[in-house]
Design an enzyme around this catalytic site. Structure first.
Site, PDB file in Angstrom:
ATOM      1  N   LYS A  77      -8.290  -3.313  -9.335  1.00 19.48           N
ATOM      2  CA  LYS A  77      -7.870  -2.516  -8.174  1.00 19.48           C
ATOM      3  C   LYS A  77      -6.697  -1.638  -8.600  1.00 19.48           C
ATOM      4  O   LYS A  77      -5.841  -2.076  -9.380  1.00 19.48           O
ATOM      5  CB  LYS A  77      -7.468  -3.481  -7.049  1.00 19.48           C
ATOM      6  CG  LYS A  77      -7.056  -2.803  -5.756  1.00 19.48           C
ATOM      7  CD  LYS A  77      -6.829  -3.835  -4.652  1.00 19.48           C
ATOM      8  CE  LYS A  77      -6.401  -3.217  -3.341  1.00 19.48           C
ATOM      9  NZ  LYS A  77      -6.247  -4.205  -2.259  1.00 19.48           N
ATOM     10  N   SER A 152      -8.865  -3.466   1.956  1.00 26.31           N
ATOM     11  CA  SER A 152      -8.548  -2.303   1.156  1.00 26.31           C
ATOM     12  C   SER A 152      -9.166  -2.346  -0.242  1.00 26.31           C
ATOM     13  O   SER A 152      -9.242  -1.321  -0.916  1.00 26.31           O
ATOM     14  CB  SER A 152      -7.025  -2.172   1.018  1.00 26.31           C
ATOM     15  OG  SER A 152      -6.487  -3.304   0.362  1.00 26.31           O
ATOM     16  N   SER A 176      -7.914  -8.182   2.580  1.00 25.36           N
ATOM     17  CA  SER A 176      -8.447  -7.117   1.732  1.00 25.36           C
ATOM     18  C   SER A 176      -9.359  -7.553   0.611  1.00 25.36           C
ATOM     19  O   SER A 176      -9.988  -6.704  -0.022  1.00 25.36           O
ATOM     20  CB  SER A 176      -7.300  -6.317   1.133  1.00 25.36           C
ATOM     21  OG  SER A 176      -6.916  -5.339   2.040  1.00 25.36           O
TER      22      SER A 176
HETATM   23  N1  GLN Z   1      -6.795  -4.457   6.528  1.00 26.32           N
HETATM   24  C1  GLN Z   1      -5.501  -5.030   6.453  1.00 26.32           C
HETATM   25  C2  GLN Z   1      -4.445  -3.963   6.537  1.00 26.32           C
HETATM   26  O1  GLN Z   1      -4.790  -2.852   6.704  1.00 26.32           O
HETATM   27  C3  GLN Z   1      -5.377  -5.881   5.239  1.00 26.32           C
HETATM   28  C4  GLN Z   1      -4.949  -5.136   4.042  1.00 26.32           C
HETATM   29  C5  GLN Z   1      -4.774  -6.004   2.838  1.00 26.32           C
HETATM   30  O2  GLN Z   1      -5.108  -7.189   2.850  1.00 26.32           O
HETATM   31  N2  GLN Z   1      -4.193  -5.424   1.815  1.00 26.32           N
HETATM   32  O3  GLN Z   1      -3.297  -4.218   6.440  1.00 26.32           O
END
Ligand code: GLN
Length: 475
Positions: A77, A152, A176
């Site tokens: 990532k 994400s 995420s």
């Molecule tokens: N979707 C969540 C957010 O927007 C989780 C993001 C993550 O786990 N990095 O914060």
């Protein structure tokens, strides 16, 4: 989409008997990446360097000196540092920034002869649930290209699902890793907070962030965890012991189902039916499954967003147009450099969160929002521990539905934030959780089941995931 290899042991078996060589395997993935470039999962592929690395590891395999991960071709990532390689958190503000060191987790994979094939897109600074918020443009879901892959770590999940690499690392602050795994039919593991060093992970919300793998197989996820886990002088929040993979006896499980998650409005009927079907099967197999109350479900997402935005506003203050990456061309003087570079360098969602976080930390509102949310976080943690004092694991659907169409939620931040309703609990409380494929909707889109276990009891989580998976495979 059936991958050529769905576990490292399969790869190693073929490498061992010479059915394939590592350079051939790397070429296989490189070809797939090229063919699937429209998915937009990889931002950069380390084509030349990995060819020579593959030759070196191949030699080691032949001389019997290869590490435990020889044959593992891994994507990163774009928020994980890898020395000498660009890392941008998929943001304009870090354009062209090169890592000065390698993240501890990545270093440990490399030390066992894994090959890092490239850098994967994500939502900017890991903020998002759809991978539509990357400076490199949206990532497509390989199962239906009109849909998002989740976020994400959407690039990571799409890459594994489309067979562009064997494993991809993601980071999970509120879901995420697990939500994109659910949306792409892959396995996503968020370890206990404090299991894997965060050194070299670009911080979003430091008391929530954890690195973890996205894989095809449950066993692989825990194998990679065992390599990456353990104390590191650069991260003071780590547990004093590493994680050693041990198979537990498959005893009948005591399983808690969160009533307030399963019987709530907004849960898709097909997801609900598959989930309830699984609980029935588990009971038939002799497991003890019980619905328990968790009346604070509606507090999860607001608490998460108050605390993570607060931490983000502080963590992201380092991106000032001076230290790293992007600086506005029109910048003049110090304040103006900060203002212009941050205004131009950050995307809309990141700016929204920085402002929200600055607001909840401001002197007039600190008590009303930030400290109150900290107290609610403790209540969530206590309540989760209370349930786990009586049960081995807690299960819920990972997501309330399967992947949605691109663009459908981008204008509505609240709808997007509610994507995290079932996943944020584990980050607020620090517990480990995994998403494994549960089923598919009639339209072919996959969705997952989430299993959460006691802190630092990942072997229990592994055992439960295997048992649930066996149950799912039976029908
Ligand atoms: N979707 C969540 C957010 O927007 C989780 C993001 C993550 O786990 N990095 O914060």
């Amino acid at each position: 989409m059936t991958p050529r290899y769905s576990s490292l042991s399969e790869v190693q078996k073929d490498l061992g008997v010479g059915a394939i060589t590592l350079p051939e395997l790397v070429s296989y993935y490189l070809d797939n990446i090229e063919r699937s470039s429209h998915l937009n999962a990889f931002i950069e592929v380390y084509k030349d360097e990995i060819k020579s690395q593959a030759e070196i590891v191949q030699q080691k395999i032949q001389s019997g000196k290869a590490g435990k991960l020889a044959g593992a071709v891994i994507g990163l990532k774009d928020n994980l540092c890898y020395k000498g390689h660009v890392v941008t958190a998929s943001s304009k503000i870090l354009a062209g920034f090169e890592s000065l060191y390698t993240a501890t987790a990545v270093e440990r994979l490399l030390a066992e002869d894994a090959i890092i094939i490239g850098r994967l897109s994500c939502d900017e600074f890991a903020m998002g649930s759809s991978n539509e918020k990357s400076v490199y443009g949206p990532v497509l879901n390989p199962i239906n290209e009109k849909c998002v892959p989740g976020g994400s770590s959407g690039g990571s999940a799409a890459a594994v699902a489309a067979d562009l690499c064997l494993m991809a690392l993601g980071s999970d602050t509120g879901g995420s890793i697990r939500q994109p795994a659910s949306y792409t039919g892959t396995v996503g593991l968020k370890p206990t907070y404090g299991r894997i060093s965060r050194h070299g992970l670009i911080a979003y919300a430091s008391s929530f962030d954890q690195i973890g793998p996205i894989t095809h197989s449950i066993e692989d996820a825990f194998l990679y965890l065992s390599i990456m886990a353990g104390p590191d002088q650069y991260d003071g929040t780590l547990f004093h012991q590493g994680y050693s993979l041990e198979n537990q006896d498959a005893k009948p499980l005591l399983i808690a189902v969160l009533k307030d998650c399963v019987h709530r409005e907004g849960l898709n009927e097909e997801v609900k039916a598959a989930f309830l079907n699984l609980t029935e099967k588990l009971k038939k197999e002799g497991h003890h499954v019980e619905e328990v109350n968790f009346p604070i479900v509606d507090q999860l997402v607001p608490t998460y967003y108050v605390l993570t935005t607060a931490e983000a506003s502080s963590n992201l203050s380092r991106f000032d147009g001076i230290h790293y990456g992007y600086r506005s061309k029109e910048a003049k003087g110090i304040d103006n450099t900060y203002k212009k570079s941050r205004t131009e360098g950050f995307g809309e969602e990141v700016k929204r969160r920085i402002m929200l976080g600055t607001f909840v930390l401001s002197s007039g509102y600190y008590d009303a929002y930030y400290s109150r949310a900290q107290k609610v976080r403790r209540v969530i943690q206590n309540k989760t521990n209370e349930i786990l004092a009586h049960y081995d694991v807690i299960i819920t659907p990972t997501t309330a539905d399967a992947a949605f169409e691109m663009g459908k939620k981008s204008a509505d931040p609240i709808a997007m934030y509610l994507e995290d309703i079932f996943t944020v609990q584990a980050n607020l409380s620090g517990h480990p959780a995994i998403s494994i494929p549960l089923g598919k909707k009639q339209n072919g889109m996959p969705f997952g089941v989430q299993i959460l276990s006691r802190a630092f009891e990942e072997n229990q989580l592994l055992c439960a995931a295997q048992q649930l998976n066996a149950c799912l495979k039976e029908s």
